[in-house]
Write a protein that holds these residues in place. Structure first.
Motif, PDB file in Angstrom:
ATOM      1  N   ILE A 141       0.831  -1.203   0.000  1.00  0.00           N
ATOM      2  CA  ILE A 141       0.000   0.000   0.000  1.00  0.00           C
ATOM      3  C   ILE A 141       0.866   1.254   0.000  1.00  0.00           C
ATOM      4  CG2 ILE A 141      -1.683   1.298   1.364  1.00  0.00           C
ATOM      5  CD1 ILE A 141      -2.712  -1.507   2.328  1.00  0.00           C
ATOM      6  N   VAL A 142       1.969   1.240   0.775  1.00  0.00           N
ATOM      7  CA  VAL A 142       2.897   2.371   0.804  1.00  0.00           C
ATOM      8  C   VAL A 142       3.547   2.568  -0.564  1.00  0.00           C
ATOM      9  CG1 VAL A 142       5.110   3.157   1.736  1.00  0.00           C
ATOM     10  CG2 VAL A 142       3.349   2.303   3.280  1.00  0.00           C
ATOM     11  N   ASN A 143       4.000   1.482  -1.181  1.00  0.00           N
ATOM     12  CA  ASN A 143       4.612   1.582  -2.508  1.00  0.00           C
ATOM     13  C   ASN A 143       3.636   2.163  -3.526  1.00  0.00           C
ATOM     14  OD1 ASN A 143       7.411   0.717  -2.848  1.00  0.00           O
ATOM     15  ND2 ASN A 143       6.729  -1.216  -1.959  1.00  0.00           N
ATOM     16  N   ILE A 159       4.892   6.578   3.776  1.00  0.00           N
ATOM     17  CA  ILE A 159       4.782   5.792   5.006  1.00  0.00           C
ATOM     18  C   ILE A 159       3.980   6.555   6.059  1.00  0.00           C
ATOM     19  CG2 ILE A 159       6.077   4.881   6.978  1.00  0.00           C
ATOM     20  CD1 ILE A 159       8.298   4.096   5.066  1.00  0.00           C
ATOM     21  N   LEU A 160       4.294   7.839   6.226  1.00  0.00           N
ATOM     22  CA  LEU A 160       3.588   8.645   7.229  1.00  0.00           C
ATOM     23  C   LEU A 160       2.095   8.747   6.912  1.00  0.00           C
ATOM     24  CD1 LEU A 160       6.157  11.544   7.797  1.00  0.00           C
ATOM     25  CD2 LEU A 160       5.627   9.648   9.344  1.00  0.00           C
ATOM     26  N   VAL A 161       1.777   8.947   5.632  1.00  0.00           N
ATOM     27  CA  VAL A 161       0.372   9.058   5.235  1.00  0.00           C
ATOM     28  C   VAL A 161      -0.366   7.755   5.516  1.00  0.00           C
ATOM     29  CG1 VAL A 161      -1.196   9.359   3.285  1.00  0.00           C
ATOM     30  CG2 VAL A 161       0.799  10.853   3.518  1.00  0.00           C
ATOM     31  N   GLU A 162       0.244   6.634   5.137  1.00  0.00           N
ATOM     32  CA  GLU A 162      -0.450   5.357   5.309  1.00  0.00           C
ATOM     33  C   GLU A 162      -0.482   4.904   6.767  1.00  0.00           C
ATOM     34  OE1 GLU A 162      -2.371   3.941   3.305  1.00  0.00           O
ATOM     35  OE2 GLU A 162      -1.892   5.229   1.606  1.00  0.00           O
ATOM     36  N   LEU A 163       0.512   5.316   7.560  1.00  0.00           N
ATOM     37  CA  LEU A 163       0.427   5.025   8.996  1.00  0.00           C
ATOM     38  C   LEU A 163      -0.764   5.738   9.615  1.00  0.00           C
ATOM     39  CD1 LEU A 163       4.122   5.083  10.292  1.00  0.00           C
ATOM     40  CD2 LEU A 163       2.508   3.177  10.466  1.00  0.00           C
ATOM     41  N   ALA A 176      -5.739  -8.244   8.904  1.00  0.00           N
ATOM     42  CA  ALA A 176      -4.288  -8.101   8.972  1.00  0.00           C
ATOM     43  C   ALA A 176      -3.845  -6.781   8.353  1.00  0.00           C
ATOM     44  CB  ALA A 176      -3.613  -9.264   8.248  1.00  0.00           C
ATOM     45  N   VAL A 177      -2.625  -6.361   8.724  1.00  0.00           N
ATOM     46  CA  VAL A 177      -2.015  -5.191   8.085  1.00  0.00           C
ATOM     47  C   VAL A 177      -0.791  -5.581   7.256  1.00  0.00           C
ATOM     48  CG1 VAL A 177      -2.843  -3.626   9.876  1.00  0.00           C
ATOM     49  CG2 VAL A 177      -0.559  -4.595  10.074  1.00  0.00           C
ATOM     50  N   LEU A 178      -0.211  -6.744   7.524  1.00  0.00           N
ATOM     51  CA  LEU A 178       0.940  -7.223   6.769  1.00  0.00           C
ATOM     52  C   LEU A 178       0.659  -8.616   6.226  1.00  0.00           C
ATOM     53  CD1 LEU A 178       4.014  -6.275   9.014  1.00  0.00           C
ATOM     54  CD2 LEU A 178       3.515  -5.362   6.743  1.00  0.00           C
ATOM     55  N   VAL A 179       0.879  -8.810   4.927  1.00  0.00           N
ATOM     56  CA  VAL A 179       0.805 -10.133   4.313  1.00  0.00           C
ATOM     57  C   VAL A 179       1.942 -10.235   3.317  1.00  0.00           C
ATOM     58  CG1 VAL A 179      -0.541 -11.718   2.899  1.00  0.00           C
ATOM     59  CG2 VAL A 179      -1.698 -10.300   4.591  1.00  0.00           C
ATOM     60  N   ALA A 180       2.775 -11.243   3.474  1.00  0.00           N
ATOM     61  CA  ALA A 180       3.900 -11.450   2.556  1.00  0.00           C
ATOM     62  C   ALA A 180       3.989 -12.930   2.216  1.00  0.00           C
ATOM     63  CB  ALA A 180       5.211 -10.980   3.175  1.00  0.00           C
ATOM     64  N   VAL A 181       4.325 -13.201   0.965  1.00  0.00           N
ATOM     65  CA  VAL A 181       4.486 -14.581   0.503  1.00  0.00           C
ATOM     66  C   VAL A 181       5.888 -14.697  -0.078  1.00  0.00           C
ATOM     67  CG1 VAL A 181       3.609 -16.411  -0.978  1.00  0.00           C
ATOM     68  CG2 VAL A 181       2.028 -14.728  -0.016  1.00  0.00           C
ATOM     69  N   GLY A 182       6.711 -15.502   0.568  1.00  0.00           N
ATOM     70  CA  GLY A 182       8.115 -15.571   0.198  1.00  0.00           C
ATOM     71  C   GLY A 182       8.525 -16.861  -0.471  1.00  0.00           C
ATOM     72  N   ASN A 183       9.159 -16.723  -1.635  1.00  0.00           N
ATOM     73  CA  ASN A 183       9.952 -17.810  -2.200  1.00  0.00           C
ATOM     74  C   ASN A 183      11.342 -17.747  -1.576  1.00  0.00           C
ATOM     75  OD1 ASN A 183      10.545 -19.911  -4.274  1.00  0.00           O
ATOM     76  ND2 ASN A 183      11.958 -18.351  -5.052  1.00  0.00           N
ATOM     77  N   LEU A 229       3.044  -1.490  15.253  1.00  0.00           N
ATOM     78  CA  LEU A 229       3.688  -1.720  13.968  1.00  0.00           C
ATOM     79  C   LEU A 229       5.031  -0.997  13.896  1.00  0.00           C
ATOM     80  CD1 LEU A 229       3.548  -2.931  11.133  1.00  0.00           C
ATOM     81  CD2 LEU A 229       2.363  -0.861  10.382  1.00  0.00           C
ATOM     82  N   ILE A 230       5.095   0.241  14.378  1.00  0.00           N
ATOM     83  CA  ILE A 230       6.354   0.988  14.366  1.00  0.00           C
ATOM     84  C   ILE A 230       7.403   0.292  15.225  1.00  0.00           C
ATOM     85  CG2 ILE A 230       7.437   3.156  15.121  1.00  0.00           C
ATOM     86  CD1 ILE A 230       4.778   4.541  14.288  1.00  0.00           C
ATOM     87  N   ARG A 231       6.982  -0.291  16.351  1.00  0.00           N
ATOM     88  CA  ARG A 231       7.932  -0.999  17.219  1.00  0.00           C
ATOM     89  C   ARG A 231       8.415  -2.297  16.604  1.00  0.00           C
ATOM     90  NH1 ARG A 231       4.435  -0.118  21.757  1.00  0.00           N
ATOM     91  NH2 ARG A 231       3.953  -2.348  21.662  1.00  0.00           N
ATOM     92  N   VAL A 232       7.508  -3.012  15.917  1.00  0.00           N
ATOM     93  CA  VAL A 232       7.848  -4.345  15.409  1.00  0.00           C
ATOM     94  C   VAL A 232       8.619  -4.271  14.090  1.00  0.00           C
ATOM     95  CG1 VAL A 232       6.840  -6.477  14.468  1.00  0.00           C
ATOM     96  CG2 VAL A 232       5.970  -5.498  16.599  1.00  0.00           C
ATOM     97  N   LYS A 233       8.360  -3.264  13.269  1.00  0.00           N
ATOM     98  CA  LYS A 233       8.917  -3.241  11.920  1.00  0.00           C
ATOM     99  C   LYS A 233      10.445  -3.335  11.882  1.00  0.00           C
ATOM    100  CE  LYS A 233       7.576  -1.356   7.464  1.00  0.00           C
ATOM    101  NZ  LYS A 233       7.428  -2.709   6.891  1.00  0.00           N
TER     102      LYS A 233
END
Length: 292
Positions: free
Chosen positions: A145-147, A166-170, A191-198, A232-236
């Protein structure tokens, strides 16, 4: 060889003649592919492979590698990524040296010896039937979403545009409802984060899917649940070490096929703007043959 002269803010631009010479040391004729845009780069690589290129080498960051990868994925044409960008996650995760000269030496040696090593890729299928491939990570949450916001902005230029996005979307942060199908298991989650990794990392070393292995035939899925802004700011920052997965709001899964559905999200794969949700991602073993 496809080379992106603007990769890494152009810091390796002057190395290109040396890299071409290093690749030519393999005893094969080398042709530099010209392209004026990302789409043209991808089309040029596809044409080169269709015309019988014996191998394809990409000099640049994850975006350049991603574009070139589309031409060789699912074929037997070997591929060499030369890390020369701001983010070089795929090349690093698959064992190439960080120095572009050393990476070209590895690739030239593999060419001389006729050697390549298979690795998995992730194949995306959009709702309209569009197929794309990626090697590292697909982002389908806050980072995507930030990108997307940063790419729509015309001011400011450079990294500050991403910081502002980032500031706007936070400020607008809210969990979204996702429907995930992991092989045969269906999950609905806010959820706020979803990632699928190869692979394990994206964004220049952020280990979002720390246990992902591009040789195991599986995809790693990481879901960050109902984070508020402060949490989120603490965990990122913990993502760089991969320790975020120990947080109680983070869930991890592993599957061969993953379907993701959510409203109004365009995904980013290998840092490149990709397909809108919903989409299906499949791990394809040995889809790419690396010159290592």
């Amino acid at each position: 060889m496809l080379a992106n002269p603007t990769a890494g803010r152009g810091r390796h631009r002057g190395l290109l003649p040396e890299l071409l010479d290093g690749l030519a040391a393999a005893g094969r004729p080398v042709r530099l592919l010209r392209a004026g845009s990302a789409a043209e780069a991808e089309a040029t690589c596809r044409t080169a492979v269709a015309e019988g290129a014996a191998a394809l080498v990409a000099v640049g960051g994850d975006g350049t590698v991603h574009r070139a990868m589309q031409a060789v994925a699912g074929t037997t044409v070997p591929f060499g990524p030369v890390p020369a960008g701001t983010g070089n996650d795929f090349a690093m995760e698959t064992g190439f040296p960080a120095d572009p000269r050393a990476a070209v030496d590895v690739i030239a040696t593999a060419l001389r010896e006729g050697r390549s090593r298979p690795v998995d890729l992730a194949r995306m299928a959009g709702l309209d039937g569009t197929l794309r491939w990626y090697g590292a990570v697909l982002a389908a949450g806050f980072d995507a979403i930030v990108n997307e916001r940063a790419n729509r902005m015309r001011w400011p230029r450079g990294p500050r545009r991403y910081d502002l996005a980032i500031l706007v979307e936070l400020a607008r942060l809210r969990p979204r409802r996702y429907t995930l199908t992991l092989d045969e298991e269906r999950i609905e989650v806010d959820a706020v984060l979803v990632a699928v990794g190869n692979g394990a990392s994206y964004g220049g070393g952020m280990r979002i899917c720390p246990a992902a292995d591009p040789t195991d035939g599986l995809l790693d899925v990481v879901v960050g649940g109902r984070f508020d802004r402060r949490t989120l700011i603490r965990v990122k920052p913990r993502i760089y070490a991969g320790t975020h997965v120990a947080h109680p709001l983070v869930s991890t899964y592993r599957a061969r096929t993953v379907t993701i559905a959510a409203a109004d999200i365009t995904t980013y794969a290998d840092g490149e703007r990709s397909l809108p949700l919903p989409l299906t991602i499949t791990a394809v073993p040995a889809a790419l043959h690396l010159l290592r």
